[in-house]
Design an enzyme around this catalytic site. Structure first.
Site, PDB file in Angstrom:
ATOM      1  N   GLY A 112     -24.993   5.962 -26.367  1.00 51.15           N
ATOM      2  CA  GLY A 112     -25.600   5.432 -25.160  1.00 51.15           C
ATOM      3  C   GLY A 112     -25.100   6.158 -23.929  1.00 51.15           C
ATOM      4  O   GLY A 112     -24.677   7.323 -24.002  1.00 51.15           O
ATOM      5  N   CYS A 113     -25.137   5.497 -22.795  1.00 54.13           N
ATOM      6  CA  CYS A 113     -24.671   6.104 -21.544  1.00 54.13           C
ATOM      7  C   CYS A 113     -23.252   6.629 -21.711  1.00 54.13           C
ATOM      8  O   CYS A 113     -22.349   5.896 -22.094  1.00 54.13           O
ATOM      9  CB  CYS A 113     -24.717   5.077 -20.424  1.00 54.13           C
ATOM     10  SG  CYS A 113     -23.889   5.635 -18.915  1.00 54.13           S
ATOM     11  N   PHE A 114     -23.043   7.895 -21.382  1.00 53.40           N
ATOM     12  CA  PHE A 114     -21.741   8.493 -21.684  1.00 53.40           C
ATOM     13  C   PHE A 114     -20.622   8.100 -20.747  1.00 53.40           C
ATOM     14  O   PHE A 114     -19.455   8.375 -21.011  1.00 53.40           O
ATOM     15  CB  PHE A 114     -21.825  10.018 -21.803  1.00 53.40           C
ATOM     16  CG  PHE A 114     -22.560  10.766 -20.716  1.00 53.40           C
ATOM     17  CD1 PHE A 114     -22.674  10.289 -19.428  1.00 53.40           C
ATOM     18  CD2 PHE A 114     -23.152  11.997 -21.011  1.00 53.40           C
ATOM     19  CE1 PHE A 114     -23.341  11.011 -18.438  1.00 53.40           C
ATOM     20  CE2 PHE A 114     -23.828  12.728 -20.034  1.00 53.40           C
ATOM     21  CZ  PHE A 114     -23.924  12.240 -18.749  1.00 53.40           C
ATOM     22  N   TRP A 115     -20.916   7.427 -19.653  1.00 51.74           N
ATOM     23  CA  TRP A 115     -19.845   7.050 -18.727  1.00 51.74           C
ATOM     24  C   TRP A 115     -18.852   6.078 -19.365  1.00 51.74           C
ATOM     25  O   TRP A 115     -17.648   6.316 -19.373  1.00 51.74           O
ATOM     26  CB  TRP A 115     -20.433   6.412 -17.467  1.00 51.74           C
ATOM     27  CG  TRP A 115     -21.223   7.345 -16.604  1.00 51.74           C
ATOM     28  CD1 TRP A 115     -21.129   8.704 -16.551  1.00 51.74           C
ATOM     29  CD2 TRP A 115     -22.240   6.985 -15.668  1.00 51.74           C
ATOM     30  NE1 TRP A 115     -22.017   9.212 -15.640  1.00 51.74           N
ATOM     31  CE2 TRP A 115     -22.717   8.186 -15.077  1.00 51.74           C
ATOM     32  CE3 TRP A 115     -22.794   5.775 -15.263  1.00 51.74           C
ATOM     33  CZ2 TRP A 115     -23.724   8.189 -14.107  1.00 51.74           C
ATOM     34  CZ3 TRP A 115     -23.786   5.775 -14.287  1.00 51.74           C
ATOM     35  CH2 TRP A 115     -24.242   6.981 -13.721  1.00 51.74           C
ATOM     36  N   TYR A 270     -20.957   0.753 -15.254  1.00 54.15           N
ATOM     37  CA  TYR A 270     -21.527   1.552 -14.191  1.00 54.15           C
ATOM     38  C   TYR A 270     -20.760   1.428 -12.881  1.00 54.15           C
ATOM     39  O   TYR A 270     -21.285   1.716 -11.821  1.00 54.15           O
ATOM     40  CB  TYR A 270     -23.014   1.193 -13.998  1.00 54.15           C
ATOM     41  CG  TYR A 270     -23.795   1.588 -15.210  1.00 54.15           C
ATOM     42  CD1 TYR A 270     -24.298   2.875 -15.340  1.00 54.15           C
ATOM     43  CD2 TYR A 270     -23.995   0.711 -16.252  1.00 54.15           C
ATOM     44  CE1 TYR A 270     -24.979   3.276 -16.459  1.00 54.15           C
ATOM     45  CE2 TYR A 270     -24.679   1.093 -17.397  1.00 54.15           C
ATOM     46  CZ  TYR A 270     -25.173   2.372 -17.488  1.00 54.15           C
ATOM     47  OH  TYR A 270     -25.848   2.777 -18.611  1.00 54.15           O
TER      48      TYR A 270
END
Length: 271
Positions: A112-115, A270
């Site tokens: 998913g979102c790599f952050w 985020y």
């Protein structure tokens, strides 16, 4: 990128945990929108999700189009990023030959979102370096814009460098499974697109064997089919600098999150 028709969007953030595994999912619900589905983070690159309920009104499709264009998310020509491998460079499909530091090894994971995924790996003792980037696609030197267009075939990944004397590959696999839902195809929460697919990209036969065995064990725990792909690591394209260690640097709101080894603080995906 589809143009959005006038609407008032409400985005709500919540977390869920499953009883069958320890993964943490960040999801969002919204009121019905008169628009075509677009990956939320592609439309809001600074932060697509908000830690509290957030409402915004879009006054007109023209203003939205102009605003997105200034951010680099304007409409793209179908020929800009070909999905047909025969039309693309073979370079992206070559193995990742970047050398790790002496005595270190590489591992690659897409979850998913790599952050948030990067921060989870940063906290693991024995991990000496992390980088976020793009891989498994058909276009050479892709940008974040390219990847978010959904036409290049790339996956958002974290490349982990670790000391095998202090951290086993199995430890990294455990963190990978715990970090996301491996049963949702091409999505995590409200992040939708092939770039968010679940994947383990191995560098050695030993890593491949461990990954396959780990997936088999995990499947016995879950009551839905795992869709995680397990493939050889291909050329790694380092993402733009603002993506690197995004949450460590403070994310959207400037609230830095700890990278201390062994830290168990909840990860605000985020910022």
């Amino acid at each position: 990128m589809h143009l959005l028709r006038p609407t008032t969007a409400t985005i709500t953030t919540f977390t869920t945990t499953t009883s069958s595994s320890a993964f943490l999912i960040t999801s969002h619900s919204s009121s019905p929108l008169s628009l075509s589905t677009v990956p939320t983070r592609a439309a809001f690159p600074s932060s697509p999700y908000y830690p509290t309920k957030h409402s915004s009104s879009l006054s007109s499709p023209q203003k939205m189009s102009s605003w997105l264009g200034k951010l680099g998310f304007g409409a793209r020509s179908p020929t800009e990023s070909p999905t047909d491998p025969s039309l693309s460079s073979s370079i992206p499909q070559s193995p990742d030959t970047d050398p790790p530091a002496a005595g270190q090894e590489f591992a690659q994971f897409g979850a998913g979102c790599f952050w948030g995924v990067e921060l989870a790996f940063q906290r693991i003792p024995g991990v000496t370096k992390t980088e976020v980037g793009y891989t498994q696609g058909y276009v050479d030197k892709p940008t974040y814009n390219d990847v978010c267009s959904g036409t290049t075939g790339h996956s958002e990944v974290v490349r982990v460098q670790y000391d095998p004397k202090e951290c086993s590959y199995e430890t990294l696999l455990d963190a990978f499974w715990a970090r996301h839902d491996p049963t949702t195809l091409n999505r995590q929460g409200n992040d939708v697109g092939t770039q968010y697919r679940s994947g383990i990209y191995f560098y050695t036969p030993e890593q491949e064997k461990a990954a396959l065995e780990s997936k088999e064990r995990q499947q016995k725990i879950l009551n839905r089919k795992i869709v995680t792909e397990i493939m050889p690591a291909k050329k790694f394209y380092r993402a733009e600098e603002y993506h690197q260690q995004y949450l460590e640097k403070g994310g959207r709101f400037g609230f830095k999150q700890s990278t201390e080894k062994g830290c168990n603080d909840p990860i605000r995906c985020y910022g």
